[in-house]
Design a protein around this motif. Sequence first.
Motif: not given
Length: 363
Positions: A169, A167, A164-165, A212, A186, A66, A172, A188-190
């Motif tokens: 595909s 989820e 919550y984050v 990212r 987290p 990132y 985000l 890495e979820k974004f």
Amino acid sequence: MRKFNFCAGPAALPEPVLLQAQQELLDWRDLGCSVMEISHRSPEFVEVAERAEQDLRDLLNIPDNYKVLFLQGGATGQFSAVPWNLFGAGGSREERVADYIHTGQWAEKAIKEARRYGRVNIVASSEDRNFTYAPGPDSWCQNENAAYFHYTPNETIGGVEFDYVPEVSCPLVADMSSNILSQPIPVEKFGVIYAGAQKNIGPSGIAVGVVRDDLLDRTLPEIPRSLSWKIAADAGSMDNTPPTFAWYLSGLVFRWLKEQGGVEAMAQLAERKSSLLYEFIDGSDFYSSPVEKSSRSRMNVPFVLADERLDKEFLQQAEEAGLLNLKGHRSVGGMRASLYNAVPLEAVEALVAFMVDFEKRCG
Ligand SMILES: *Cc1c(COP(=O)(O)O)cnc(C)c1O
């Protein structure tokens, strides 16, 4: 004398940070001038810039793939930057589409801006109950061709925070202007995280972007140079002169945060501060919170009095008691206490004591 400041933004800054800036204002690092008065390309400033980036990476545990960007134009600039930077892979103007969750005024501004460059699919909206909750994933209606999925984890005006984050595909994208650095996230979820500085980072005039790597080559060809994440990343956020003082001061805040125990400590403190205020409000017949319990923001606490004719009196007496900037946003009225990282627990204790006393005298 410093008072307790509940401003929604630009917001309170940590006192030790202000004192250090004051001490260093005229003669920074024995250079005989201020940090504001030297080249952003000087080795001294580049060190400040790099250290701020590293400290932010440490605080949020940002993975190496990132980029961390220091941007201009505030979070509003990023409302435009997001579609400009991410719609490039989405085909023609008619084919481009992005998913947005509509949770209130900041989400709406982001949506309006994206609509200028492509289609917006409203995945979910909390408008049905006047934006008093964060819609859960069961109600979503995603578009399978969406170039990205945008949401506002904390609606600063409505005082609504996601617990919550999402989820999803596609990449985000989150406008974390008012709750960044208030808890571990987290990353890495974004795909992209952005935040204007003036709530939980530093003074206004700078915005932080966390992008990212693989999302840097999706720009629309006509993108204005100053909005391009790719150009910013390639130039170390110095394609043009950055707001050096805001960058320096943000760096001091990151240092201070590390000394306080990082975002884990901030999460605990935010929990303590906000539950102190919410529990008091819930136990009172005089004050009330319009926001659904599971979506209540830890950062911005809107509340109303049983009789709104007392609003003015409440605000005036609060100010006399050294409790500043409790007026709700001009669009919604009532009160709002913003409890960002730099607002100490004692401020909330003083606020609650004042509220108890005000109710006794005027309620
Ligand atoms: C304050 C705020 C903005 C606007 O920030 P600017 O830097 O003034 O553009 C956008 N989104 C959220 C969630 C905010 O709290």
